[in-house]
Design an enzyme around this catalytic site. Sequence first.
Site, PDB file in Angstrom:
ATOM      1  CE1 TYR A  18      -3.693   2.329   0.455  1.00 31.93           C
ATOM      2  CE2 TYR A  18      -2.860   3.045   2.627  1.00 31.93           C
ATOM      3  CZ  TYR A  18      -3.712   3.343   1.550  1.00 31.93           C
ATOM      4  OH  TYR A  18      -4.770   4.050   1.790  1.00 31.93           O
ATOM      5  CE1 TYR A 172      -5.905  -3.820   7.602  1.00 35.30           C
ATOM      6  CE2 TYR A 172      -6.832  -1.886   7.741  1.00 35.30           C
ATOM      7  CZ  TYR A 172      -5.857  -2.703   7.756  1.00 35.30           C
ATOM      8  OH  TYR A 172      -4.710  -2.026   8.566  1.00 35.30           O
ATOM      9  CG  HIS A 173     -10.855  -0.062   6.921  1.00 36.92           C
ATOM     10  ND1 HIS A 173     -11.297  -0.745   5.721  1.00 36.92           N
ATOM     11  CD2 HIS A 173     -10.040   0.684   6.465  1.00 36.92           C
ATOM     12  CE1 HIS A 173     -10.373  -0.560   4.781  1.00 36.92           C
ATOM     13  NE2 HIS A 173      -9.443   0.286   5.313  1.00 36.92           N
ATOM     14  CE  LYS A 537      -9.927  11.825  13.084  1.00 40.03           C
ATOM     15  NZ  LYS A 537      -8.944  11.833  13.434  1.00 40.03           N
ATOM     16  CG  ASP A 541      -7.337  11.247   9.954  1.00 42.56           C
ATOM     17  OD1 ASP A 541      -7.688  10.002   9.550  1.00 42.56           O
ATOM     18  OD2 ASP A 541      -7.102  11.246  11.293  1.00 42.56           O
ATOM     19  CG  HIS A 543      -8.047   6.558  10.024  1.00 40.75           C
ATOM     20  ND1 HIS A 543      -7.952   7.056   8.772  1.00 40.75           N
ATOM     21  CD2 HIS A 543      -8.161   5.103   9.761  1.00 40.75           C
ATOM     22  CE1 HIS A 543      -7.541   6.068   7.910  1.00 40.75           C
ATOM     23  NE2 HIS A 543      -7.740   4.865   8.429  1.00 40.75           N
TER      24      HIS A 543
END
Lengths: 662, 333
Positions: A18, A172-173, A537, A541, A543
């Site tokens: 990646y 995955y996440h 935040k 981004d 996450h």
Amino acid sequence: MNDPARPERDRPWVFRTYSGHSSAEASNTLYRSNLAKGQTGLSVAFDLPTQTGYDSDHPLARGEVGKVGVPIGHIDDMEVLFREIPLDQMNTSMTINATAAWLLALYVATAERQGVTADQLRGTTQNDLIKEYLSRGTYVFPPEPSMRLISDMVAHSVTAIPKWNPVNICSYHLQEAGATPVQEIAYAMANAIAVLDAVKARDDVSDEVLPEVFARISFFLNAGIRFVEEICKGRAMTELWDELGRDRYGVTDPKQRRFRYGVQVNSLGLTEAQPENNVIRIVLEALGVTFSKKARCRALQLPAWNEALGLPRPWDQQWSLRIQQILAYETDLLEYPDLLDGSHVVEAKVEELKKAAQEELERVLAMGGAVAAVENAYMKQRLVESHTARLRAIESGELPIVGVNTYTETEPSPLVGDDDSSILKVDAAAEREQIERLNAFRAKRNDADVKAALQGLHDALSNGENVMPPSVRAAHAGVTGGEWADTLRELFGEYRAPTGVVARESQVADEATQQVRKRVRALGEKLGRPLKILVGKPGLDGHSNGAEQIAVKARDVGMEVVYDGIRLTPAEIVQSARDEGVHVIGLSILSGSHLVLVLDVLAGLKNEGIDVPVIVGGIIPEEDAESLREAGIQRVYTPKDFNLTRIMDEVVDVVEASAGVG
Amino acid sequence: MSSRRARALADLGERLLARERAAVAPALNLVDDRRPEARKEAAALLAALEEKTLLGGARRIGLTGAPGAGKSTLLGALVQRFRSRDQTVGVIAVDPSSQRTGGALLGDRMRVRSGSADPGVFIRSLAARDQLGGLAEAARASVTIVAAAFDVVLVETVGVGQSEGEVADLVDTLVYVAQPGAGDLLQFMKAGILELPDVVAVNKADLGPMAERTANELMAGAGMGERTTEWVPPVVLVSAQEGTGLDELEAALESHLESLGPNGLQERRRRGRDAGVRVSLERRYGSHGLAAWGGHAKLEARLAEAQDHSGFALAEALGQEIESALRGGGSDL
């Protein structure tokens, strides 16, 4: 490799890394050098403005251009990215979601300029919006139009780009966001069902094509350190997917029911402390997804040992590629049929996972499926809870992590210097140069063509036509990503997903937590009102797992917590801090754009005359942490600070000192 | 209070009435402050403001409903509508769920955002603290501050039991946000939500038949609640996500205001004020304390005498009387 003395071997999975950063030019150089080293596919990381549909010169893109991936604003960038890489021979994975249709259109248009037709293209667009709402946060549009775009791409690809996997359902996440294996399986399946049902309901997809559609759905899994359980998880998903194809969608050809998946092994478990240990973790996790032939991944990308410190350098990524090559070429793994068939232990574990996952899947389907369970925050709340439980177990030592909460004694690591030389630094000029290229591109294109292409896109979407053909035309005409996304934003609106941070507090509190609670209460009495914290935040981004866990912990120690979710501008954070009357601000940034965004927040506070202390958490190299402290940030936290209770105790210190009531 | 402090306080009141945005947050911090000195200052500020705004000032709208009914999305859509007509909006988001630890998770109250920090929108979240009735009192104080400085005040809260009643006392118009399929008529009646709301919004109209069924049930029951006026709450189907039904919702808000008329509106504000004084005195002195002074009959008479005055000033004055009654001086017993 074809030593006649060695037995017949299976073909290895596709090796990817990646990667992508700074500019199309720099990333192209990196890709070609990775391919020369024996990488067999590409995995493109895009920067956040590209992922969320903003041109590099948009105010929201500030500080983010070229940071977590490559900026691709228009067809010239895409052509440079794949210069001297023949797309008919490449297998390309693109981690792109809200703007997936646009990036696929650019890829198709670039191939056409290389003389390659769309039917020769192989690879995948991630294009999984449900997990974006739940974890990764680069969504743009509301769920309904998002599902429409996904199903448009599936319906288009199945005939026009038949070797392409238009959707990569990502569990995955979910694991990164804290999912247990059962949740990971159940929510991935619910998500796939939502996509398939949406495609099935289309007039332009006939029942005869549906099995082929089913066969084009691939997955993207995570592999954690509990690798035996991970092997069983892969087998459970293989079986469940096969059953789902047969029973729910009437797919009769078993080949079309094969569970095909790619993997990025777990980054959540990678540690900042004694980072060399991560190599061992990565090897074991890679073994977990390759060991059982029946459930072996089709493509694998491994993180680098130093990802918890910052961006990996080419050498760090090479080391991870070598792990794959040793596993595939040196060991005898690929010489055998499935090694676990007939194991009672594995069979029982697989059954247990399947059963529990099926129950959870039924619950989600009963509330209306994955989309409904996003909107009512059910899945997100379950994930936040699981993640909270995991962090508590790490803090208490119940879940041992070598080098972090146990066996922390260490020799100084020769791999990590004091000067941050063990990570990659993105050139600070990258953003400015990218904007210059964007302006040059805008100046040379034909404005009338661009206008007509955007109008065509708008009209096609309003008439319910497929998004792909007008997007490919727009790519050729010189439309930019921001223009494409703005057209869709105008039609579909924008969305904010629920934060999943709920008002239920933990039932048990350990001694340390109770101590902090007492301090919080006492400080509240001195301040005249309860200690109030803003968890913010800033930037693009998405996450949000760290910010969510800080918010939950702050609530648990008795603070009033204001958390408004992701993607806030520094100006919004400043305004919220004043309007809400908070005593302290905590900012979370993982995209590497901490310097710009944090300094913008500090400047905004100063401008407005708001005197509130600020703390910051994120993947922040020590050199940057020092700059932040010098700029007035009271505390900087990085992944090694896993003890949330201690962080809260320090928040109390910070507020006491700033209010002068210690 | 020092005279310098008193001047600063009077100044804060003036700044609020002059609609200075920067004065709003400090004023809210002051009225939230539990320290005795701050309590006195807050009471003085609130009394001064309410004398000016009790019967005028901002339009006050309440938004209540079960968790997940879509209040956040609807709130965002309404705010955008008011902003598009250049009206400024202050939001008081009330979280009534109380926690053992005193901790609370706030925010995330507006699902739709403009992406820029709009100075015409102000949001303050309020958490339940430990004491009974405390939230209603804090919310009343906050609404009074915000109502001085903005055109429209929106009070948002999760509907749990008595909180609807408390919000109804703070606003001119109470909107109940119902979720399609959330229950049949009987359940709505049991929950008492047919009595209080002035407008019912069934959210997520894109759910089609289910939303329509819920709307029909509510419409059938709308006239059945026990009410003091002729007003029958309209039931509106809205989808904040799709932007449909918002014209109708606004029209319903408008016609409720018209149906009240200037007198009805004043009446409603006075009723709310009275409720605030009652809650405040009961909370501080208990029913025994009130009885020792003369009880509810006396309280109602005093409220009627001072019907256009600030409830905050009244609560302070009556509180002093009750305290001296409790000390034994001037008791009516």
